[in-house]
Design an enzyme around this catalytic site. Structure first.
Site, PDB file in Angstrom:
ATOM      1  N   GLU A 156       0.820  -1.217   0.000  1.00 50.69           N
ATOM      2  CA  GLU A 156       0.000   0.000   0.000  1.00 50.69           C
ATOM      3  C   GLU A 156       0.854   1.267   0.000  1.00 50.69           C
ATOM      4  O   GLU A 156       1.269   1.741   1.053  1.00 50.69           O
ATOM      5  CB  GLU A 156      -0.942   0.014   1.223  1.00 50.69           C
ATOM      6  CG  GLU A 156      -1.799   1.271   1.270  1.00 50.69           C
ATOM      7  CD  GLU A 156      -2.808   1.297   2.416  1.00 50.69           C
ATOM      8  OE1 GLU A 156      -2.804   0.374   3.244  1.00 50.69           O
ATOM      9  OE2 GLU A 156      -3.596   2.257   2.479  1.00 50.69           O
ATOM     10  N   LYS A 211      -2.495  -1.995  -3.143  1.00 52.64           N
ATOM     11  CA  LYS A 211      -3.568  -1.175  -2.556  1.00 52.64           C
ATOM     12  C   LYS A 211      -3.192   0.291  -2.716  1.00 52.64           C
ATOM     13  O   LYS A 211      -2.499   0.858  -1.871  1.00 52.64           O
ATOM     14  CB  LYS A 211      -3.751  -1.549  -1.083  1.00 52.64           C
ATOM     15  CG  LYS A 211      -4.736  -0.657  -0.353  1.00 52.64           C
ATOM     16  CD  LYS A 211      -5.208  -1.242   0.954  1.00 52.64           C
ATOM     17  CE  LYS A 211      -6.060  -0.221   1.688  1.00 52.64           C
ATOM     18  NZ  LYS A 211      -6.791  -0.755   2.805  1.00 52.64           N
TER      19      LYS A 211
HETATM   20  P1  13P Z   1      -9.443   4.218   4.011  1.00 54.82           P
HETATM   21  O1  13P Z   1     -10.302   3.483   3.015  1.00 54.82           O
HETATM   22  O2  13P Z   1     -10.225   4.850   5.134  1.00 54.82           O
HETATM   23  O3  13P Z   1      -8.445   5.117   3.367  1.00 54.82           O
HETATM   24  O4  13P Z   1      -8.600   3.090   4.780  1.00 54.82           O
HETATM   25  C1  13P Z   1      -7.985   2.124   4.046  1.00 54.82           C
HETATM   26  C2  13P Z   1      -6.753   1.713   4.730  1.00 54.82           C
HETATM   27  O5  13P Z   1      -6.593   0.570   5.085  1.00 54.82           O
HETATM   28  C3  13P Z   1      -5.702   2.721   4.934  1.00 54.82           C
HETATM   29  O6  13P Z   1      -4.522   2.063   5.291  1.00 54.82           O
END
Ligand code: 13P
Length: 338
Positions: free
Chosen positions: A175, A217
């Site tokens: 991510e 992600k």
């Molecule tokens: P949000 O969808 O609230 O951005 O959270 C996703 C997430 O896991 C952030 O690390």
């Protein structure tokens, strides 16, 4: 086909995505503050129990990302919370980073901590049943930032985490979040997201990560929340996002699961739907939303167990709408039918 690849594909099964419920103790306190609920261990447990026992959510949710505290908690009937998910065929997974810290020599930027001792923690989590893990890096857009230095160190850490996960038989969710908090334009977001993803994939390849055994992600490509020109339409976000990923993300990656990043609930659904309506794509596009799946449920629950079924109804509706968006079949009529 490797086991990692099979596991990664299961998570992006058509019409399904992930609930990110891995808010740290500090972040969940901020969310509870908005409903006037004190963030005690018991209220956090009750809130997660309310979400995880929602009947029918398994039709749209393939996995839930948990925080360390939650993987060790039990529901009011004594069943461990991860077990409640597994009984519905939902795979529990775990956030393994230790949050962000100011980057040395560049104090306005952040780097994610958590590599020390990570292999031992992965072994423990695997024994607790986790088959996926998540690590979030944060890239902020502002005056003179991000620096390539910040992108490099975050990409390097993401790749070290991903390689360690695969060594231990765990599918890494990678991510790199380019934040949408600033006043930047869609074009600037596109440039920074492109530079970030190119660097991340260079590092992943250098560090021998199997691209077909990981999931990405990312943020969508859109203007910052404070951009003077306002929001972009879903079709505009979709076109910019798909075009950025076609330049940067190898087709071997099985799935791309977006974060919601502060988008409104319906906006996050409409944008994902517009992205999928542009398909077919080389990757499965789905959701791994935190706020956009939980905000309505949190508001309906209000910290009170008496409101649990209202909270569950709100969560189930958002899960259903995002499930439709994950296959590009969401409509405003379905949205309004709740
Ligand atoms: P949000 O969808 O609230 O951005 O959270 C996703 C997430 O896991 C952030 O690390």
């Amino acid at each position: 086909m490797s086991t990692l690849n099979e596991t990664a594909r299961a998570i992006v099964a058509p019409g399904k995505g992930i609930l990110a419920a891995d808010e740290s103790t500090g972040t969940i306190k901020k969310r509870f503050d908005t409903i006037g609920c004190e963030s005690t261990e018991d209220r956090r447990r009750a809130y997660r129990e309310m979400l995880f026992t929602t009947k029918g959510a398994d039709k749209y949710i393939s996995g839930v990302i948990l925080y360390d505290e939650t993987i060790r908690q039990s529901a009011s009937d004594g069943r461990p919370l991860p077990k409640i998910l597994e009984e519905q065929g939902i795979i529990p997974r775990i956030k393994v980073d230790k949050g962000t810290t100011p980057l040395a020599k560049s104090p306005n930027e952040l780097v994610t901590d958590g590599l020390d001792g990570l292999r031992a923690r992965l072994v423990e989590y695997r024994e607790l049943g986790a088959r996926f893990a998540k690590w979030r890096a944060v890239i902020d857009i502002g005056d003179g930032i991000p620096s390539q230095y910040c992108i490099n160190v975050n990409a390097h850490a993401l790749a070290r985490y991903a390689a360690l996960c695969q060594d231990e038989g765990i599918v890494p969710i990678v991510e790199p979040e380019v934040l949408m908090d600033g006043d930047h334009s869609l074009e600037r977001c596109s440039d920074v997201t492109t530079a970030t993803l190119l660097t991340v994939f260079d590092e992943l390849i250098d560090q021998r990560v199997e691209l077909d055994g990981m999931l990405l992600k990312p943020n969508m490509v859109m203007p910052g929340k404070k951009f003077s020109g306002g929001k972009a339409a879903p079709e505009v976000v979709a076109k910019a996002t798909v075009s950025c990923f076609r330049e940067t993300v190898p087709a071997a990656v099985p799935g791309i699961l977006f974060l919601s990043g502060g988008q409104d609930d319906v906006e996050a659904t409409a944008n994902l739907d517009a992205i999928n309506k542009l398909g077919p794509h080389p990757w499965q596009f789905s959701f791994s939303y935190g706020r956009a799946l939980q905000a309505a449920a949190l508001k309906a629950w209000k910290g009170d167990d008496a409101n649990a079924s209202a909270g569950q109804a709100a969560y189930l509706h958002r899960a259903h709408m995002n499930g439709l968006a994950a296959s590009g079949t969401w409509t405003q009529a379905a949205e309004n039918a709740a």
